[in-house]
Write a protein that holds these residues in place. Structure first.
Motif, PDB file in Angstrom:
ATOM      1  N   MET A  16      -0.150  -7.241 -14.463  1.00 25.46           N
ATOM      2  CA  MET A  16       0.256  -5.928 -14.969  1.00 25.46           C
ATOM      3  C   MET A  16      -0.784  -4.869 -14.589  1.00 25.46           C
ATOM      4  O   MET A  16      -1.982  -5.099 -14.702  1.00 25.46           O
ATOM      5  N   ARG A  17      -0.292  -3.700 -14.145  1.00 26.79           N
ATOM      6  CA  ARG A  17      -1.186  -2.623 -13.727  1.00 26.79           C
ATOM      7  C   ARG A  17      -0.676  -1.308 -14.299  1.00 26.79           C
ATOM      8  O   ARG A  17       0.508  -0.980 -14.135  1.00 26.79           O
ATOM      9  N   GLY A  18      -1.554  -0.570 -14.975  1.00 28.85           N
ATOM     10  CA  GLY A  18      -1.091   0.659 -15.601  1.00 28.85           C
ATOM     11  C   GLY A  18      -2.174   1.703 -15.767  1.00 28.85           C
ATOM     12  O   GLY A  18      -3.349   1.482 -15.470  1.00 28.85           O
ATOM     13  N   HIS A  19      -1.739   2.860 -16.278  1.00 30.29           N
ATOM     14  CA  HIS A  19      -2.639   4.000 -16.500  1.00 30.29           C
ATOM     15  C   HIS A  19      -2.459   4.485 -17.933  1.00 30.29           C
ATOM     16  O   HIS A  19      -1.339   4.760 -18.374  1.00 30.29           O
ATOM     17  N   LYS A  38      -5.487  -3.056  -5.337  1.00 31.64           N
ATOM     18  CA  LYS A  38      -5.235  -3.462  -3.950  1.00 31.64           C
ATOM     19  C   LYS A  38      -5.528  -4.944  -3.765  1.00 31.64           C
ATOM     20  O   LYS A  38      -4.782  -5.668  -3.084  1.00 31.64           O
ATOM     21  N   ALA A  39      -6.611  -5.412  -4.379  1.00 33.74           N
ATOM     22  CA  ALA A  39      -6.967  -6.832  -4.285  1.00 33.74           C
ATOM     23  C   ALA A  39      -5.933  -7.703  -4.993  1.00 33.74           C
ATOM     24  O   ALA A  39      -5.646  -8.822  -4.551  1.00 33.74           O
ATOM     25  N   PHE A  61       2.169   3.415 -12.586  1.00 33.87           N
ATOM     26  CA  PHE A  61       1.181   4.302 -11.966  1.00 33.87           C
ATOM     27  C   PHE A  61       0.731   3.798 -10.594  1.00 33.87           C
ATOM     28  O   PHE A  61       0.547   4.575  -9.659  1.00 33.87           O
ATOM     29  N   PHE A  62       0.531   2.491 -10.455  1.00 31.46           N
ATOM     30  CA  PHE A  62       0.036   1.932  -9.199  1.00 31.46           C
ATOM     31  C   PHE A  62       1.160   1.496  -8.265  1.00 31.46           C
ATOM     32  O   PHE A  62       0.916   0.894  -7.229  1.00 31.46           O
ATOM     33  N   LEU A  66      -4.583  -4.832 -15.679  1.00 32.00           N
ATOM     34  CA  LEU A  66      -5.499  -3.827 -15.151  1.00 32.00           C
ATOM     35  C   LEU A  66      -5.016  -2.490 -15.691  1.00 32.00           C
ATOM     36  O   LEU A  66      -3.873  -2.102 -15.446  1.00 32.00           O
ATOM     37  N   ILE A  67      -5.868  -1.807 -16.458  1.00 28.03           N
ATOM     38  CA  ILE A  67      -5.473  -0.515 -17.030  1.00 28.03           C
ATOM     39  C   ILE A  67      -6.560   0.513 -16.742  1.00 28.03           C
ATOM     40  O   ILE A  67      -7.718   0.334 -17.140  1.00 28.03           O
ATOM     41  N   LEU A  68      -6.179   1.565 -16.050  1.00 30.81           N
ATOM     42  CA  LEU A  68      -7.080   2.690 -15.829  1.00 30.81           C
ATOM     43  C   LEU A  68      -7.060   3.554 -17.087  1.00 30.81           C
ATOM     44  O   LEU A  68      -6.043   4.172 -17.405  1.00 30.81           O
TER      45      LEU A  68
END
Length: 209
Positions: free
Chosen positions: A191-194, A159-160, A207-208, A171-173
């Protein structure tokens, strides 16, 4: 009386009588029963100060020390010195630590725990990291925050990122490990992922949303 291996003769204390005629090689070892406790205590205090300097963490910021970013059970198990190069240490100081401080601010000042930050190439290979991993470059860390689940933490950071409050490259969960991977590579690709099943497995980059 004995101090170390020297027998202390009566009236020959160099503290009471600096001109006492003792062999030069042993003068600093001789003292009387009155001054012996002072000498011994001074030695203990000197050793304590020296030990404190040796054991004191290398603070890189208000909340992060170098040592916690170099800890690796894998390196310890295999006898590998997980020591960063000067270039990679510079990356840790310039990019990783400020990024971790920013995340700490996002979560209201709660402590951010580092689980696997810097890994030299040998350690990275042993843990199954990819050759292009940001860990061996000093840009990345796998983190948790007490009181927050990994997904909750990842969503706060995501979100930030959307609000442009923090610049992150990846960012990877990693839900299988219960950690959040964050990379502060200066490319800052956002980049944002799971990754549900651990190192080397597929990442869902949608994912996000």
């Amino acid at each position: 009386m004995r101090l170390g291996r020297a027998i202390i003769p009566s009236g020959a204390c160099i503290n009471c009588s600096p001109s006492a005629k003792l062999p030069p090689a042993t003068r600093t070892s001789w003292t009387c029963s009155t001054h012996a406790p002072e000498i011994l205590q001074a030695r203990v205090e000197r050793r304590h100060r020296h030990s404190s300097r040796m054991d004191a963490p290398t603070k890189l910021s208000a909340n992060f020390a170098l040592e916690e970013l170099l800890v690796s059970d894998t390196a310890r198990k295999h006898g590998i010195a997980n020591t960063p190069t000067p270039e990679h240490l510079a990356n840790i100081k310039r990019y990783l630590v400020p990024g971790l401080e920013a995340i700490r601010t996002l979560v209201g000042g709660k402590p951010v725990r580092s689980h696997s930050a810097y890994r030299n190439p040998a350690v990275n290979a042993l843990v199954g990291g990819t050759p292009t991993s940001a860990h061996p470059l000093g840009f990345a860390d796998d983190i948790t925050v007490e009181g927050l689940g990994a997904e909750a933490l990842a969503r706060i950071i995501a979100k930030a990122m959307t609000a442009r409050l923090i610049r992150i490259d990846q960012l990877i969960l990693e839900s299988g490990r219960g950690v959040v991977h964050v990379s502060f590579d200066p490319r800052a690709r956002g980049m944002r992922g799971h990754q549900p099943r651990g190192a080397g497995t597929p990442i869902n980059w949608r994912f996000f949303g």
